[in-house]
Design a protein around this motif. Structure first.
Motif: not given
Length: 996
Positions: A300-311
């Motif tokens: 979990t994250s308190a705020g936005t979580m981005t999963v992985g790397l783009p592309g």
């Protein structure tokens, strides 16, 4: 060498300057104390269980230092110089205190376990190594176990590293390598300053608090070869870093008690059993989370979580489980989003993707589960899938729940799919690589402002579909699966329901058969369209209802259309609940290429009427004997209980019809007066009577049922009155198929002795606002009555009207607002007075049947003689009228007498009927009918010859066609030339004729 044996060694003179190695020996419990004013080199020394204190301006050793097994404290103070005790044979068994300052370093290598009370070092750093366990600080102690301006390196060969007090390094970082476990007591902190922090252990790592300001990808690295990485108390954040957190373990990471972290990125991997459980206290990037054979992943994250790397479209999933564990990724906090730049893959249990803001599947992102469910929740915003993104489970359910809109790309599962938009719409990505949005066993769709659109419907391949939309816009769905589509219950969603204040449409089609077991309800006042394709049938068991407006229901199928009942359960028809229902001016239309069947207890209801079967039924037609006046009575049961607004039309086959409007299901009775047999060529031929029943004009499944009962004529035939009819007969049903300009589907009704005509619903005519009086001039020789509209007040003085009319048969009708048209009088007039048609007085017994027309105005003659001119695009019907007119001319005594008076005797040439049928163009038929009619209906006074009447026919043709004489006119002349040839046929008539 100082050997005090069992005594005390005290060398505390500040002026001591030992330039060579100093060896200290004693035993027992006495203390050993050495103070050198310069650097001190300790040779191999052995002390007892007393304390050991060495103070010098730098300390080194040339031989190992050995303490007794039970030893006192050892203190080494190197001033501002290095403190180096790195002999592998050192055996310090008591508490060790190490001190120096400046840029010097402290190094201590111990051959056994090492218990360090406190290390205070300069910027040179601290390096402590023990073959056994390494314990730092005092239990429950206050302050730091190690304080240094340099790097901290701690290592054990086989034992644990235990931190009972904190470690502070302002530069250089902290590295701990343990041959056993790493244990941090609750409340302790390892602060690596601005440099990386690394903890590696053969066993488990229990983390109290780790901290660094490093922004590097490798800012914090934790590795447990055979154990777990777990939290040790949550008085503070377990791991704090501006950079990346990298954890690898064998038996869990934060399992059962999540690690509290505040880091820039997270990369975690667990090889065996145990969960990965991490709570980020700030927005973060989850670069990778890989789980082994048995644990879950919960991050979990308190705020936005981005999963992985783009592309990284071809890279392995950023988050995955190889065993039975599930995956939960959650972004908590207002507007916190969960953004997937790489895939997520679960093996056994559920995959849960949750955000208090939006959930975004960006790029070619697959979210898959081998056997578990997939749940995507955007509690405060939307769910958006990119065109190449995918949600897929082999056998688990997939659920998408969003506070606002849902944009669907591709969802696939062997189980069910549910998609919910609480306040907005469910839309589809346009231009998908895979054109199917949802492939599943069942799909439940719930939205507020629409599901799909007309131009971009949601495309499914499912077995069961349920949907609801609460506020506005349509439900538009296309199912491409060829198997059975059931509109039923999926989860808590039942049937299809559309509501809102603006008319909207439910439009669901499928490539195969469709079965409606749940209710399909549209309360917006809009339309409902259900369509099955292929050769599959469309069956409704649940209710299909549109209300609140003028919406229509269209049920279309390439197979059979079956309307079943699951509501009424055999109660009385008066209490039936409509199974198919519209309101207002809405229509119910059933289009089927196969059979149409309506089950028992089914009620189909519009805003104007109702039917309980399609087409409305006609029972056995009963025809009693006809009386001597030629009055025929017909009785037929039509419809069933519950049917209303039926229209019954009776074709008497003599050119006249009777129409009954607003008929309810039950028996109808009608009567008719025949003057001649409609078959003018054979007065004894059977007379058919056709009953046509049309359902409510706003309900059309199969349109009409037509039944014809045939009655034979006894005696020599029926000309002016019936001789009698046979007993009642069972009514067969005639097959009629409608042909339209644009071909439409034809519905085959369930097997009965007949066929059905498919018609479009006719509009319900509003009742007139005026009282209308019409009069029919009824011809004696057949053909349609000639209608005339009369002034409204003509009924106030009917005798005055009668005196102004030529002799003949008249019917006067009154049509009042809100009522069915009714016949006011049916009268025969002679010399302006009503008479009995069978009256033989006043020399009327020899009066020809056409005499009533001889004094009629020419416009009446022409309109009666040309019935085909009123019928557009029906050449066959026109030809039939022409044949009748020609036949009438041959049987009429008056024309025959006129022909005979010329004395022309030639052979019979009877080709008129064949020729009239062959000339099928409308102009030719009009010409034949005109000629034949004018031969029969001679002008007043019998003042014209046949040639004159033929010329009048030619002029009539030219007037009607608005052109010069054409083929029809030439045909009429050809017939005229053959008139003398028909004289023998006319003379063969056995009825009375005028004298030759």
């Amino acid at each position: 060498t100082f050997n005090a044996q069992t005594g005390t060694i005290v060398l505390t003179n500040l002026g001591n300057e030992f330039t060579g190695p100093v060896r200290l020996l004693n035993s027992g419990a006495n203390a050993v104390s050495v103070n050198d004013s310069q650097a001190l080199n300790l040779a191999a020394s052995s002390v007892g269980s007393g304390s050991l204190t060495v103070t010098a301006d730098g300390i080194t050793e040339s031989g190992p230092i050995v303490q007794a097994a039970v030893a006192g404290a050892a203190t080494f103070n190197a001033g501002n110089a290095n403190l180096t005790l790195d002999q592998s044979g050192n055996k310090l068994t008591g508490l060790v205190t190490l001190k120096n300052s400046g840029t010097a370093a402290i190094t201590l290598v111990n051959a056994t376990s090492l218990n360090v009370s406190q290390v205070t070092a300069g910027s040179g750093g601290v390096n402590l190594q023990a073959a056994g366990a390494l314990t730092l600080g005092q239990a429950l102690g206050v302050g730091n176990a190690i304080s240094t301006g340099g790097a901290v390196d701690l290592a054990t060969t086989t034992g644990d590293v235990t931190l009972q007090q904190s470690i502070q390094s302002t530069a250089g970082g902290v590295t701990v390598n343990s041959g056993g476990a790493i244990n941090m007591a609750a409340g302790t902190l390892v602060d690596a300053g601005s440099d990386p922090l690394s903890l590696a252990a053969t066993g488990s790592i229990f983390v109290a608090a780790l901290q660094t300001t490093s922004a590097a990808f490798t800012a914090v690295n934790l590795s447990s070869q055979t154990g777990q990485v777990a939290a040790s108390g949550h008085a503070s954040t377990n791991i704090t870093s501006a950079g990346g957190l990298n954890i690898s373990a064998d038996n869990g990471i934060g399992s059962g008690d999540p690690l509290q972290v505040s880091v820039g990125s997270i990369t975690v991997q667990n090889a065996q059993i145990g969960d990965i459980d991490i709570a980020s206290l700030q927005p973060t990037t989850l670069l990778s989370a890989l789980q082994g054979v048995g644990g879950n992943i919960v991050i979990t994250s308190a705020g936005t979580m981005t999963v992985g790397l783009p592309g990284l479209t071809t890279a392995p999933a950023a988050v995955s489980t190889a065993g039975s564990g599930g995956i939960t990724l959650s972004a908590d906090g207002t507007a916190a989003a969960l953004v997937l730049d790489q895939g997520v893959s679960g093996a056994g249990s559920a995959v849960n993707l949750t955000a208090d803001g939006a959930v975004i599947l960006a790029g070619a992102v697959p979210v898959t589960s081998t056997a578990g469910d997939i749940n995507v929740t955007a509690a405060g915003s939307s769910i958006t899938m990119a065109s190449s993104s995918l949600l897929k489970s082999s056998s688990g359910a997939i659920a998408l729940n969003a506070a606002s809109g849902v944009l669907v790309s591709s969802i696939t599962t062997g189980s069910t799919v549910s998609v919910t938009s609480a306040t907005q719409s469910i839309a589809v990505v346009v231009g998908l690589p895979n054109s199917v949005n949802i492939t599943a066993g069942g799909a439940a769709l719930s939205a507020a402002t629409g599901i799909g659109t007309v131009t971009a419907p949601i495309v499914t391949s499912v077995g069961t579909l349920a949907a609801s939309n609460s506020t506005r816009n349509d439900i538009q769905a296309v199912n491409v699966g060829t198997g059975l589509l059931t509109i039923g219950t999926v989860g808590t969603t039942q049937g299809i329901q559309l509501s809102g204040g603006v008319p909207a449409t439910i439009n669901v089609s499928t490539a195969g058969p469709m079965q409606v077991t749940g209710n399909v309800l549209n309360t917006t006042g809009g339309n409902i369209m259900l369509t099955s394709g292929g050769t599959g049938s469309l069956t409704t068991v649940g209710r299909v209802v549109t209300s609140g407006g003028n919406g229509s229901i269209t049920l279309s199928t390439a197979g059979n259309l079956n309307i079943e009942d699951a509501v009424n359960q055999g109660i009385a028809p008066a209490f039936w609940t409509p199974d198919i229902q519209v309101s207002g001016s809405g229509q119910i239309i059933g289009n089927a290429a196969g059979q149409v069947a309506i089950g028992s207890n089914v009620l189909v209801q519009s805003g104007t009427g109702s039917v309980t079967e399609a087409p409305p039924a006609i029972g056995t037609i009963v025809i009693p004997q006809i009386n001597s006046d030629g009055i025929a009575t017909i009785t037929a049961p039509v419809g069933r209980p519950g049917d209303t607004d039926l229209t019954v039309t009776i074709d008497w086959h003599d050119g006249s019809t009777t129409t009954l409007l607003d008929v309810a299901g039950g028996a109808i009775t009608a009567a008719h007066h025949y003057l001649v047999n409609p078959n003018l060529a054979n007065g004894a031929a059977p007379i058919p009577m056709t009953v046509t029943v049309s359902g409510d004009p706003n309900i059309s499944f199969a349109g009409k049922t037509i039944a014809t009962a045939t009655a034979t004529i006894s005696g020599t035939g029926l000309f002016l009155a019936y001789q009698g009819l046979t007993v009642p007969v069972q009514a067969p049903i005639i097959i009629i198929v409608r042909i339209e300009e644009r071909p439409a589907q034809v519905v085959e009704v369930v097997s009965v002795d007949g066929w059905i005509e498919v018609v479009q619903p006719r509009p319900k005519q509003a009742p007139g606002e005026e009282r209308v009086v019409t009069m029919n001039l009824v011809p004696p020789g057949g053909g349609a009555p000639v209608p005339f509209q009369l002034p409204e007040n003509v009924t106030d003085d009917l005798p005055a009207l009668f005196k102004r009319l030529p002799d003949g048969h008249y019917q006067i009708f009154v049509d009042e607002p809100g009522r069915q048209p009714r016949m006011l009088i049916d009268v025969y007039l002679r010399q302006g007075r009503p008479v009995d048609p069978d009256d033989k007085f006043e020399g009327t017994e020899d009066r020809p049947p056409t005499a009533m027309f001889e004094a009629a105005p020419t416009r009446i003659l022409i309109s009666q003689a040309l019935p085909a001119a009123k019928i557009e695009n029906r050449d066959a019907t026109a030809a039939e009228f022409a044949d009748r007119a020609l036949a009438a001319s041959l049987q009429s005594p008056a024309p025959a007498a006129a022909i005979a008076s010329r004395g022309r005797r030639v052979a019979v040439h009877d080709r008129h009927a064949e020729s009239a049928g062959r000339w099928s163009s409308s102009a030719a038929t009009v010409g034949v009918a005109a000629l034949a009619g004018l031969v029969v209906l001679r002008p007043a006074g019998n003042q014209h010859t046949e040639d004159e009447r033929a010329q009048l026919a030619d002029r009539t043709l030219g007037h009607l066609n608005g052109q010069r004489l054409d083929r029809a006119a030439r045909w009429s002349r050809r017939v005229r030339r053959h008139l003398p040839l028909w004289m023998p046929f006319a003379r063969s008539d056995n009825r009375s004729q005028e004298p030759a």
